[in-house]
Motif scaffolding. Structure first.
Motif, mmCIF file in Angstrom:
data_model
loop_
_atom_site.group_PDB
_atom_site.id
_atom_site.type_symbol
_atom_site.label_atom_id
_atom_site.label_comp_id
_atom_site.label_asym_id
_atom_site.label_seq_id
_atom_site.Cartn_x
_atom_site.Cartn_y
_atom_site.Cartn_z
ATOM 1 N N GLY A 146 0.796 -1.213 0.000
ATOM 2 C CA GLY A 146 0.000 0.000 0.000
ATOM 3 C C GLY A 146 0.829 1.263 0.000
ATOM 4 N N SER A 147 0.184 2.365 -0.277
ATOM 5 C CA SER A 147 0.834 3.666 -0.311
ATOM 6 C C SER A 147 1.539 3.959 1.009
ATOM 7 N N SER A 148 2.780 4.404 0.915
ATOM 8 C CA SER A 148 3.583 4.821 2.067
ATOM 9 C C SER A 148 3.882 3.692 3.043
ATOM 10 N N GLN A 149 3.804 2.443 2.596
ATOM 11 C CA GLN A 149 4.102 1.313 3.474
ATOM 12 C C GLN A 149 5.602 1.016 3.481
ATOM 13 N N PRO A 150 6.270 1.110 4.635
ATOM 14 C CA PRO A 150 7.704 0.798 4.696
ATOM 15 C C PRO A 150 7.946 -0.677 4.367
ATOM 16 N N HIS A 151 9.016 -0.930 3.590
ATOM 17 C CA HIS A 151 9.356 -2.304 3.245
ATOM 18 C C HIS A 151 10.828 -2.386 2.842
ATOM 19 N N ARG A 152 11.348 -3.603 2.831
ATOM 20 C CA ARG A 152 12.709 -3.850 2.374
ATOM 21 C C ARG A 152 12.790 -5.284 1.846
ATOM 22 N N THR A 153 13.659 -5.500 0.862
ATOM 23 C CA THR A 153 13.729 -6.791 0.181
ATOM 24 C C THR A 153 15.171 -7.274 0.079
ATOM 25 N N TYR A 154 15.334 -8.566 -0.273
ATOM 26 C CA TYR A 154 16.657 -9.121 -0.506
ATOM 27 C C TYR A 154 16.532 -10.409 -1.325
ATOM 28 N N LYS A 155 17.612 -10.815 -1.939
ATOM 29 C CA LYS A 155 17.685 -12.063 -2.695
ATOM 30 C C LYS A 155 17.816 -13.212 -1.705
ATOM 31 N N LEU A 164 -13.307 4.488 -6.292
ATOM 32 C CA LEU A 164 -12.024 5.029 -5.848
ATOM 33 C C LEU A 164 -11.737 4.683 -4.394
ATOM 34 N N HIS A 165 -12.745 4.759 -3.525
ATOM 35 C CA HIS A 165 -12.478 4.560 -2.101
ATOM 36 C C HIS A 165 -12.063 3.126 -1.788
ATOM 37 N N LEU A 166 -12.319 2.177 -2.699
ATOM 38 C CA LEU A 166 -11.901 0.801 -2.463
ATOM 39 C C LEU A 166 -10.404 0.621 -2.680
ATOM 40 N N PHE A 167 -9.770 1.613 -3.339
ATOM 41 C CA PHE A 167 -8.349 1.517 -3.645
ATOM 42 C C PHE A 167 -7.540 2.697 -3.114
ATOM 43 N N SER A 168 -8.208 3.735 -2.619
ATOM 44 C CA SER A 168 -7.486 4.941 -2.204
ATOM 45 C C SER A 168 -6.803 4.784 -0.856
ATOM 46 N N GLU A 169 -7.189 3.763 -0.061
ATOM 47 C CA GLU A 169 -6.605 3.463 1.243
ATOM 48 C C GLU A 169 -6.943 4.504 2.301
ATOM 49 N N LEU A 170 -7.871 5.398 1.998
ATOM 50 C CA LEU A 170 -8.271 6.380 2.999
ATOM 51 C C LEU A 170 -9.009 5.709 4.149
ATOM 52 N N THR A 171 -9.770 4.665 3.821
ATOM 53 C CA THR A 171 -10.536 3.975 4.857
ATOM 54 C C THR A 171 -10.276 2.473 4.889
ATOM 55 N N HIS A 172 -9.709 1.903 3.819
ATOM 56 C CA HIS A 172 -9.532 0.452 3.748
ATOM 57 C C HIS A 172 -8.145 0.113 3.214
ATOM 58 N N SER A 173 -7.496 -0.851 3.849
ATOM 59 C CA SER A 173 -6.154 -1.280 3.462
ATOM 60 C C SER A 173 -6.212 -2.159 2.210
ATOM 61 N N LEU A 174 -5.108 -2.172 1.451
ATOM 62 C CA LEU A 174 -4.986 -3.068 0.301
ATOM 63 C C LEU A 174 -4.432 -4.434 0.703
ATOM 64 N N GLU A 175 -4.017 -4.585 1.944
ATOM 65 C CA GLU A 175 -3.372 -5.807 2.397
ATOM 66 C C GLU A 175 -4.199 -7.071 2.130
ATOM 67 N N PRO A 176 -5.533 -7.064 2.288
ATOM 68 C CA PRO A 176 -6.301 -8.282 2.012
ATOM 69 C C PRO A 176 -6.155 -8.814 0.591
ATOM 70 N N PHE A 177 -5.749 -7.965 -0.347
ATOM 71 C CA PHE A 177 -5.546 -8.459 -1.708
ATOM 72 C C PHE A 177 -4.395 -9.461 -1.762
ATOM 73 N N ASN A 178 -3.447 -9.359 -0.838
ATOM 74 C CA ASN A 178 -2.353 -10.332 -0.809
ATOM 75 C C ASN A 178 -2.867 -11.715 -0.412
ATOM 76 N N ALA A 179 -3.829 -11.751 0.490
ATOM 77 C CA ALA A 179 -4.463 -13.026 0.831
ATOM 78 C C ALA A 179 -5.188 -13.600 -0.378
ATOM 79 N N LEU A 180 -5.789 -12.713 -1.171
ATOM 80 C CA LEU A 180 -6.457 -13.143 -2.394
ATOM 81 C C LEU A 180 -5.464 -13.752 -3.376
ATOM 82 N N PHE A 181 -4.322 -13.112 -3.550
ATOM 83 C CA PHE A 181 -3.294 -13.644 -4.460
ATOM 84 C C PHE A 181 -2.811 -15.018 -4.000
#
Length: 305
Positions: free
Chosen positions: A80-89, A116-133
């Protein structure tokens, strides 16, 4: 054990769009050397844009402030927008991945703002889409195909590539919407938008003027407090944010199609204070109005060459 406590050293990554009108950056990263493992230092970063990560080969380790995941070939993750993260091989095998960064809010027009509000993250996180994937192989495969297509179109830049990319983005949003496991789809009732339509039309027709909540309340015959709550529930963002969004979109069009000065454009967009105009424009575009025009010019020169 991974340390999730130290979130103080976080880099704000500036995303420079490959095309300023598409509001996205997408590229493929290949790590073919056998070296792998957590680097030192292993730094955090964040950006305003939503990010889709697609692993096409190998294993990618990724940590957010809440989760730690090992992604395999074929896996997809949305950050999601402004979510801190870091990656590695994560393993010795070659690692190939697609990184897709996009401002999703820029891909909604008046006909699709109900979602728009379903994806804008103003009220709902996008994180559940990862469970969907993770749970739905068909959705994961379709998203993989669409993001790969966007990457290919962005690299080939054949005539009409912008249309192909926009179409693929809309298909990706539709895929997520129709398979949404958050149970929010029912919130986008057309009756709500229909009730607000006179207010939305009024805003479009009076952008150059001062627009107040009281003006719109009179049109809809609603009380102030009821209106502001109802507007945010239906649209997914506040009345003021919506007006500012429309004004900046108008300013963008004027920057692209006219020869007005920055001050004249600010006034035409209904923003009389230049400092406020620059602040709002940078909030939505991560650059000043002048930089926006220069990026478009540079983009055009690249296309000509």
């Amino acid at each position: 054990m991974l340390n999730t406590a130290n979130l103080t050293e976080i880099k704000n990554e500036e995303v420079v769009y490959q095309n300023p009108l598409l509001f996205l950056k997408i590229w493929e990263i290949k790590h073919d050397q056998p070296h792998f493992g957590i680097p030192e230092p292993w730094t955090w970063h964040w950006h305003k844009q939503v990010e889709f990560l697609v692993v096409t080969q190998g294993q990618l380790g990724i940590q957010t402030k809440d989760t730690y995941t090992i992604m395999e070939a074929g896996d997809i993750m949305v950050l999601g927008s402004s979510q801190p993260h870091r990656t590695y091989k994560h393993s010795e095998a070659p690692l190939h991945q697609i990184v897709f960064q996009i401002d999703l809010t820029q891909h909604f027009d008046l006909s699709t703002l109900a979602y728009l509000h379903l994806f804008s993250e103003l009220t709902h996180s996008l994180e559940p889409f990862n469970a969907l994937f993770r749970a739905n192989a068909a959705v994961r495969a379709s998203a993989y195909r669409l993001i790969s297509q966007i990457c290919e179109e962005s690299q080939s830049r054949q005539i009409g590539y912008e249309l192909a990319i926009v179409a693929a983005i809309k298909q990706l949003l539709l895929l997520l919407l129709r398979n949404d496991q958050r149970g929010l789809s029912g919130l986008t009732e057309d009756s709500g938008i229909s009730r607000l339509r006179p207010a939305l039309s009024y805003i479009d027709e009076h952008l150059t003027e001062r627009i107040t909540v009281e003006d719109v309340c009179r049109i809809l015959n609603l009380s102030y407090h009821y209106f502001i709550k109802y507007f945010k529930k239906v649209m997914g963002l506040s009345f003021i944010d919506y007006v500012n969004y429309k004004r900046i979109k108008k300013a963008e069009r004027l920057l692209l199609t006219g020869d007005l000065s920055i001050m004249e454009i600010s006034y035409e967009a209904g923003i009389q204070n230049m400092a406020q105009f620059y602040k709002l424009f940078k909030r939505y575009n991560q650059c000043s109005p002048k930089e926006f025009k220069l990026r478009l010019r540079d983009q055009t020169e690249v296309r000509v060459e």
